[in-house]
Design a protein around this motif. Sequence first.
Motif, PDB file in Angstrom:
ATOM      1  N   SER A  99     -52.838  13.485 101.753  1.00 49.66           N
ATOM      2  CA  SER A  99     -52.542  12.198 102.380  1.00 49.66           C
ATOM      3  C   SER A  99     -52.921  12.224 103.861  1.00 49.66           C
ATOM      4  O   SER A  99     -52.834  13.253 104.536  1.00 49.66           O
ATOM      5  CB  SER A  99     -51.048  11.874 102.251  1.00 49.66           C
ATOM      6  OG  SER A  99     -50.272  12.842 102.939  1.00 49.66           O
ATOM      7  N   LEU A 100     -53.370  11.089 104.362  1.00 48.14           N
ATOM      8  CA  LEU A 100     -53.567  10.941 105.797  1.00 48.14           C
ATOM      9  C   LEU A 100     -52.209  10.951 106.475  1.00 48.14           C
ATOM     10  O   LEU A 100     -51.295  10.217 106.080  1.00 48.14           O
ATOM     11  CB  LEU A 100     -54.277   9.616 106.093  1.00 48.14           C
ATOM     12  CG  LEU A 100     -55.797   9.613 106.194  1.00 48.14           C
ATOM     13  CD1 LEU A 100     -56.302   8.184 106.287  1.00 48.14           C
ATOM     14  CD2 LEU A 100     -56.265  10.428 107.386  1.00 48.14           C
ATOM     15  N   HIS A 101     -52.056  11.775 107.509  1.00 47.87           N
ATOM     16  CA  HIS A 101     -50.775  11.812 108.207  1.00 47.87           C
ATOM     17  C   HIS A 101     -51.001  12.209 109.657  1.00 47.87           C
ATOM     18  O   HIS A 101     -52.086  12.639 110.048  1.00 47.87           O
ATOM     19  CB  HIS A 101     -49.789  12.763 107.519  1.00 47.87           C
ATOM     20  CG  HIS A 101     -50.274  14.161 107.374  1.00 47.87           C
ATOM     21  ND1 HIS A 101     -51.129  14.570 106.364  1.00 47.87           N
ATOM     22  CD2 HIS A 101     -50.044  15.280 108.124  1.00 47.87           C
ATOM     23  CE1 HIS A 101     -51.385  15.859 106.481  1.00 47.87           C
ATOM     24  NE2 HIS A 101     -50.737  16.318 107.546  1.00 47.87           N
ATOM     25  N   GLN A 102     -49.959  12.032 110.471  1.00 47.92           N
ATOM     26  CA  GLN A 102     -50.049  12.333 111.890  1.00 47.92           C
ATOM     27  C   GLN A 102     -48.660  12.584 112.450  1.00 47.92           C
ATOM     28  O   GLN A 102     -47.647  12.235 111.826  1.00 47.92           O
ATOM     29  CB  GLN A 102     -50.712  11.182 112.646  1.00 47.92           C
ATOM     30  CG  GLN A 102     -49.936   9.872 112.566  1.00 47.92           C
ATOM     31  CD  GLN A 102     -50.659   8.729 113.268  1.00 47.92           C
ATOM     32  OE1 GLN A 102     -51.003   8.838 114.444  1.00 47.92           O
ATOM     33  NE2 GLN A 102     -50.907   7.648 112.548  1.00 47.92           N
ATOM     34  N   VAL A 103     -48.624  13.222 113.619  1.00 45.45           N
ATOM     35  CA  VAL A 103     -47.383  13.377 114.378  1.00 45.45           C
ATOM     36  C   VAL A 103     -47.516  12.537 115.635  1.00 45.45           C
ATOM     37  O   VAL A 103     -48.460  12.716 116.418  1.00 45.45           O
ATOM     38  CB  VAL A 103     -47.112  14.850 114.741  1.00 45.45           C
ATOM     39  CG1 VAL A 103     -45.857  14.970 115.601  1.00 45.45           C
ATOM     40  CG2 VAL A 103     -46.971  15.689 113.478  1.00 45.45           C
ATOM     41  N   GLY A 140     -52.349   4.618 100.671  1.00 47.89           N
ATOM     42  CA  GLY A 140     -52.971   3.326 100.436  1.00 47.89           C
ATOM     43  C   GLY A 140     -52.580   2.359 101.542  1.00 47.89           C
ATOM     44  O   GLY A 140     -52.791   2.615 102.726  1.00 47.89           O
ATOM     45  N   MET A 141     -51.957   1.252 101.154  1.00 45.59           N
ATOM     46  CA  MET A 141     -51.532   0.247 102.122  1.00 45.59           C
ATOM     47  C   MET A 141     -50.136   0.530 102.674  1.00 45.59           C
ATOM     48  O   MET A 141     -49.650  -0.207 103.527  1.00 45.59           O
ATOM     49  CB  MET A 141     -51.549  -1.146 101.461  1.00 45.59           C
ATOM     50  CG  MET A 141     -52.915  -1.569 100.954  1.00 45.59           C
ATOM     51  SD  MET A 141     -54.130  -1.736 102.293  1.00 45.59           S
ATOM     52  CE  MET A 141     -53.478  -3.183 103.144  1.00 45.59           C
ATOM     53  N   THR A 142     -49.511   1.574 102.202  1.00 48.08           N
ATOM     54  CA  THR A 142     -48.149   1.905 102.626  1.00 48.08           C
ATOM     55  C   THR A 142     -48.184   2.965 103.717  1.00 48.08           C
ATOM     56  O   THR A 142     -48.943   3.931 103.652  1.00 48.08           O
ATOM     57  CB  THR A 142     -47.324   2.435 101.437  1.00 48.08           C
ATOM     58  OG1 THR A 142     -47.320   1.450 100.399  1.00 48.08           O
ATOM     59  CG2 THR A 142     -45.893   2.726 101.856  1.00 48.08           C
ATOM     60  N   ARG A 143     -47.331   2.771 104.722  1.00 44.98           N
ATOM     61  CA  ARG A 143     -47.233   3.705 105.846  1.00 44.98           C
ATOM     62  C   ARG A 143     -45.761   4.081 106.008  1.00 44.98           C
ATOM     63  O   ARG A 143     -44.917   3.220 106.247  1.00 44.98           O
ATOM     64  CB  ARG A 143     -47.772   3.030 107.110  1.00 44.98           C
ATOM     65  CG  ARG A 143     -47.949   3.922 108.333  1.00 44.98           C
ATOM     66  CD  ARG A 143     -48.692   3.128 109.397  1.00 44.98           C
ATOM     67  NE  ARG A 143     -48.987   3.924 110.577  1.00 44.98           N
ATOM     68  CZ  ARG A 143     -48.218   3.966 111.665  1.00 44.98           C
ATOM     69  NH1 ARG A 143     -47.100   3.245 111.700  1.00 44.98           N
ATOM     70  NH2 ARG A 143     -48.550   4.704 112.698  1.00 44.98           N
ATOM     71  N   GLU A 144     -45.446   5.358 105.846  1.00 45.81           N
ATOM     72  CA  GLU A 144     -44.067   5.821 105.951  1.00 45.81           C
ATOM     73  C   GLU A 144     -43.913   6.695 107.185  1.00 45.81           C
ATOM     74  O   GLU A 144     -44.773   7.522 107.492  1.00 45.81           O
ATOM     75  CB  GLU A 144     -43.669   6.603 104.692  1.00 45.81           C
ATOM     76  CG  GLU A 144     -43.749   5.773 103.413  1.00 45.81           C
ATOM     77  CD  GLU A 144     -43.211   6.523 102.208  1.00 45.81           C
ATOM     78  OE1 GLU A 144     -42.151   7.160 102.330  1.00 45.81           O
ATOM     79  OE2 GLU A 144     -43.876   6.493 101.165  1.00 45.81           O
ATOM     80  N   GLN A 145     -42.788   6.504 107.888  1.00 42.90           N
ATOM     81  CA  GLN A 145     -42.531   7.200 109.145  1.00 42.90           C
ATOM     82  C   GLN A 145     -41.177   7.895 109.057  1.00 42.90           C
ATOM     83  O   GLN A 145     -40.179   7.270 108.705  1.00 42.90           O
ATOM     84  CB  GLN A 145     -42.549   6.186 110.290  1.00 42.90           C
ATOM     85  CG  GLN A 145     -42.306   6.777 111.659  1.00 42.90           C
ATOM     86  CD  GLN A 145     -42.621   5.780 112.759  1.00 42.90           C
ATOM     87  OE1 GLN A 145     -43.754   5.309 112.885  1.00 42.90           O
ATOM     88  NE2 GLN A 145     -41.623   5.435 113.556  1.00 42.90           N
ATOM     89  N   VAL A 146     -41.142   9.187 109.388  1.00 44.59           N
ATOM     90  CA  VAL A 146     -39.924   9.977 109.177  1.00 44.59           C
ATOM     91  C   VAL A 146     -39.680  10.881 110.379  1.00 44.59           C
ATOM     92  O   VAL A 146     -40.603  11.457 110.954  1.00 44.59           O
ATOM     93  CB  VAL A 146     -40.042  10.849 107.900  1.00 44.59           C
ATOM     94  CG1 VAL A 146     -38.784  11.677 107.692  1.00 44.59           C
ATOM     95  CG2 VAL A 146     -40.301   9.977 106.682  1.00 44.59           C
ATOM     96  N   LYS A 147     -38.390  11.023 110.706  1.00 41.62           N
ATOM     97  CA  LYS A 147     -37.925  11.937 111.751  1.00 41.62           C
ATOM     98  C   LYS A 147     -36.563  12.440 111.285  1.00 41.62           C
ATOM     99  O   LYS A 147     -35.587  11.698 111.284  1.00 41.62           O
ATOM    100  CB  LYS A 147     -37.831  11.191 113.080  1.00 41.62           C
ATOM    101  CG  LYS A 147     -37.444  12.026 114.283  1.00 41.62           C
ATOM    102  CD  LYS A 147     -37.508  11.137 115.529  1.00 41.62           C
ATOM    103  CE  LYS A 147     -37.104  11.876 116.776  1.00 41.62           C
ATOM    104  NZ  LYS A 147     -37.227  11.033 117.991  1.00 41.62           N
ATOM    105  N   LEU A 148     -36.495  13.701 110.849  1.00 40.42           N
ATOM    106  CA  LEU A 148     -35.317  14.191 110.147  1.00 40.42           C
ATOM    107  C   LEU A 148     -34.423  15.045 111.050  1.00 40.42           C
ATOM    108  O   LEU A 148     -34.880  15.604 112.052  1.00 40.42           O
ATOM    109  CB  LEU A 148     -35.747  15.023 108.940  1.00 40.42           C
ATOM    110  CG  LEU A 148     -36.539  14.293 107.858  1.00 40.42           C
ATOM    111  CD1 LEU A 148     -36.843  15.252 106.706  1.00 40.42           C
ATOM    112  CD2 LEU A 148     -35.803  13.068 107.359  1.00 40.42           C
ATOM    113  N   PRO A 149     -33.154  15.190 110.664  1.00 35.35           N
ATOM    114  CA  PRO A 149     -32.254  16.094 111.393  1.00 35.35           C
ATOM    115  C   PRO A 149     -32.724  17.538 111.288  1.00 35.35           C
ATOM    116  O   PRO A 149     -33.446  17.922 110.357  1.00 35.35           O
ATOM    117  CB  PRO A 149     -30.907  15.904 110.679  1.00 35.35           C
ATOM    118  CG  PRO A 149     -31.012  14.588 109.982  1.00 35.35           C
ATOM    119  CD  PRO A 149     -32.455  14.439 109.611  1.00 35.35           C
ATOM    120  N   ALA A 150     -32.301  18.346 112.239  1.00 29.29           N
ATOM    121  CA  ALA A 150     -32.655  19.760 112.233  1.00 29.29           C
ATOM    122  C   ALA A 150     -32.129  20.429 110.969  1.00 29.29           C
ATOM    123  O   ALA A 150     -30.990  20.197 110.554  1.00 29.29           O
ATOM    124  CB  ALA A 150     -32.075  20.447 113.472  1.00 29.29           C
TER     125      ALA A 150
END
Length: 226
Positions: free
Chosen positions: A157-161, A137-147
Amino acid sequence: MLIEIPAVFSSEEAAGLRSRLEEANWRDGAGTAGHVAARAKTNLQLADADPLGLEIGAAIVERLAATPRFVAASLPVRILPPRFNLYAGGGAYGRHIDSAVFSAPGTRERVRSDLSATLFLSEPETYDGGELVAEFGMTREQVKLPAGHLLLYPANSLHQVMPVTRGTRIAAFFWIQSLVREQVRRTMMLELDDSIQALAARDSNDPEVVRLTGLYHNLLREWAAT
């Protein structure tokens, strides 16, 4: 809703997998995307039948089966064999929604993609960019996790790299068909399971633990589709 499953593999284990994959036979990843998504995809992937990919993918599925948090969050009935991608030199994957149904390799079995999963295999400080961004919806979450950490998110969900502008991002990705198709119901089941585990940790003989455990299984019986 993004769900992090920490330490599916230790950092040392992830480093071992990554070092093997760095020498793999990578190819253009656009060939595995749909005709619309392919225009937004600039990465490298292993072939689905690549022997190294099959070996490491089987190890990932075996580890996930022994990871309680993954099982509780996804309630898996089918897991597609993991695939592997590599982003470097500005490689990215623009906004897209994953396909609804996949064919299991080598079979006629169809798997509905309720959940998407990314297992990060590169340490975040070794590359710039490469965040997975999901929109709700109006929320955008961004994640980059440890190995060694896994990210679960709804496949619808709409998503991208984001573009990787320094270093190399290697990851495994795959899809899960859940016993409980609806995201809202899966979320409620996970929250109920979390409450049961918290109560049991304080007092495993608490009658409320028995009552809530019964409620959990009755809801799962009501909602599960195999």
